[in-house]
Design a protein around this motif. Sequence first.
Motif, PDB file in Angstrom:
ATOM      1  N   UNK A  43      12.312  18.986   9.808  1.00  0.00           N
ATOM      2  CA  UNK A  43      12.658  18.518   8.402  1.00  0.00           C
ATOM      3  C   UNK A  43      14.132  18.357   8.244  1.00  0.00           C
ATOM      4  N   UNK A  44      14.995  19.411   8.779  1.00  0.00           N
ATOM      5  CA  UNK A  44      16.281  19.648   8.115  1.00  0.00           C
ATOM      6  C   UNK A  44      16.968  18.537   9.030  1.00  0.00           C
ATOM      7  N   UNK A  45      16.569  17.811   9.897  1.00  0.00           N
ATOM      8  CA  UNK A  45      17.260  16.746  10.691  1.00  0.00           C
ATOM      9  C   UNK A  45      16.564  15.325  10.790  1.00  0.00           C
ATOM     10  N   UNK A  46      15.677  15.056   9.753  1.00  0.00           N
ATOM     11  CA  UNK A  46      14.813  14.143   9.963  1.00  0.00           C
ATOM     12  C   UNK A  46      14.956  13.441   8.473  1.00  0.00           C
ATOM     13  N   UNK A  47      14.942  11.970   8.333  1.00  0.00           N
ATOM     14  CA  UNK A  47      14.937  11.264   7.472  1.00  0.00           C
ATOM     15  C   UNK A  47      13.801  10.142   7.680  1.00  0.00           C
ATOM     16  N   UNK A  48      13.028  10.004   6.777  1.00  0.00           N
ATOM     17  CA  UNK A  48      11.931   8.894   6.614  1.00  0.00           C
ATOM     18  C   UNK A  48      12.410   7.711   5.901  1.00  0.00           C
ATOM     19  N   UNK A  49      12.398   6.568   6.405  1.00  0.00           N
ATOM     20  CA  UNK A  49      12.608   5.415   5.711  1.00  0.00           C
ATOM     21  C   UNK A  49      11.377   4.932   5.180  1.00  0.00           C
ATOM     22  N   UNK A  50      10.985   4.539   3.699  1.00  0.00           N
ATOM     23  CA  UNK A  50       9.880   4.090   3.402  1.00  0.00           C
ATOM     24  C   UNK A  50      10.239   2.561   2.775  1.00  0.00           C
ATOM     25  N   UNK A  51       9.025   1.638   2.639  1.00  0.00           N
ATOM     26  CA  UNK A  51       9.144   0.554   2.094  1.00  0.00           C
ATOM     27  C   UNK A  51       9.731   0.354   0.879  1.00  0.00           C
ATOM     28  N   UNK A  52      10.047  -0.610   0.589  1.00  0.00           N
ATOM     29  CA  UNK A  52      10.599  -1.025  -1.087  1.00  0.00           C
ATOM     30  C   UNK A  52       9.730  -0.362  -2.045  1.00  0.00           C
ATOM     31  N   UNK A  53      10.048   0.162  -3.157  1.00  0.00           N
ATOM     32  CA  UNK A  53       9.377   0.837  -4.049  1.00  0.00           C
ATOM     33  C   UNK A  53       8.494  -0.372  -4.987  1.00  0.00           C
ATOM     34  N   UNK A  54       8.729  -1.496  -4.808  1.00  0.00           N
ATOM     35  CA  UNK A  54       7.575  -2.178  -5.528  1.00  0.00           C
ATOM     36  C   UNK A  54       6.749  -3.062  -4.564  1.00  0.00           C
ATOM     37  N   UNK A  55       6.286  -2.381  -3.289  1.00  0.00           N
ATOM     38  CA  UNK A  55       5.533  -2.820  -2.487  1.00  0.00           C
ATOM     39  C   UNK A  55       4.327  -1.777  -2.603  1.00  0.00           C
ATOM     40  N   UNK A  56       3.216  -2.281  -2.097  1.00  0.00           N
ATOM     41  CA  UNK A  56       1.797  -1.561  -1.909  1.00  0.00           C
ATOM     42  C   UNK A  56       2.335  -0.646  -0.827  1.00  0.00           C
ATOM     43  N   UNK A  57       3.089  -0.856   0.299  1.00  0.00           N
ATOM     44  CA  UNK A  57       3.222   0.211   1.199  1.00  0.00           C
ATOM     45  C   UNK A  57       3.973   1.289   0.799  1.00  0.00           C
ATOM     46  N   UNK A  58       4.910   0.973  -0.225  1.00  0.00           N
ATOM     47  CA  UNK A  58       5.433   2.235  -0.700  1.00  0.00           C
ATOM     48  C   UNK A  58       4.608   3.199  -1.177  1.00  0.00           C
ATOM     49  N   UNK A  59       3.716   2.871  -1.858  1.00  0.00           N
ATOM     50  CA  UNK A  59       2.333   3.884  -2.434  1.00  0.00           C
ATOM     51  C   UNK A  59       1.894   4.436  -1.343  1.00  0.00           C
ATOM     52  N   UNK A  60       1.465   3.753  -0.204  1.00  0.00           N
ATOM     53  CA  UNK A  60       0.715   4.419   0.992  1.00  0.00           C
ATOM     54  C   UNK A  60       1.953   5.408   1.815  1.00  0.00           C
ATOM     55  N   UNK A  61       3.093   5.079   1.779  1.00  0.00           N
ATOM     56  CA  UNK A  61       4.002   5.823   2.627  1.00  0.00           C
ATOM     57  C   UNK A  61       4.297   7.217   1.693  1.00  0.00           C
ATOM     58  N   UNK A  62       4.444   7.128   0.632  1.00  0.00           N
ATOM     59  CA  UNK A  62       4.507   8.245  -0.258  1.00  0.00           C
ATOM     60  C   UNK A  62       3.387   9.202  -0.021  1.00  0.00           C
TER      61      UNK A  62
END
Length: 290
Positions: A57-76
Amino acid sequence: MTFRMGPSLLFCPADRPERFGKARDRADAVILDLEDGVDPESRAAAREALRAHPLDPATTIVRVNPADTADFLHDVEALRLTQYRTVMLSKTERTDHVERLNGYKVIALCETASGIMIAEKLAQMSTVVALMWGAEDLIASLGGSGSRRPDGRYRDVAAHARSRVLLAAGSAGKAAIDAVHLDIDDRAGLETEVEDAVACGFAATACIHPSQVSVIRDGYRPTPAQLSWSRALLAEAKGRTGAFRFRGQMIDTPVLRHAEHVLRRAHSESVSNESRRDGDGTPSAGTSRS
């Protein structure tokens, strides 16, 4: 909060877990991508891969979908089952978008006209550790068809957005991350952009292919001549007050700070190299998930 993940940030599609380890070994940090790098029908599998194939986790970033999309909720929801706590928010356009990631360190990706226009507000948010900008989505949001001129240089609007994100991040003491160079075979063009990014004060450059990592690292690494000059200058400055002459150049406080930045980059690279040699890239067994 300080962003310390090294200068080369390599995107990796989150639905390709067989590439996770290779990406980790190549770059200073990996951006596991749940957004544009993954076909919509493959995003559920990508979220499962986050949990099933953990990286450090110290060297990993996760790019999530835009906050106004349904995919964002699933990503979180998927993120909560992992140890990852640094999140890149795609197409960040409002401060309340960032607030939906409470509990995470957020890299606000300003890649639309709306996002660029609020970069300063985003940079001031306590949960934001860095800003990144993106050229192609920006031009798409404006109804344009290309971010670069025929000679490869950014068009004025893209260059303005890049500068605005850098200034917004700098004004808040946050890191700025330069955009990807999409022409994988254009090594000379990437070298030029990285040289400019380093000279202007970007903390890192994102990339889309492993072959670009070495170019980025070389660009951020101070040359022997730069290190020698910086060390000699700072040694000469000890005990002095006010401006003075050094090797034919007038030296004042800003120039001394430039030299300090060179040594800081060299130290950061040394620490990053030590970390890669000492770690195995996997989370420790005793770390709890939340």
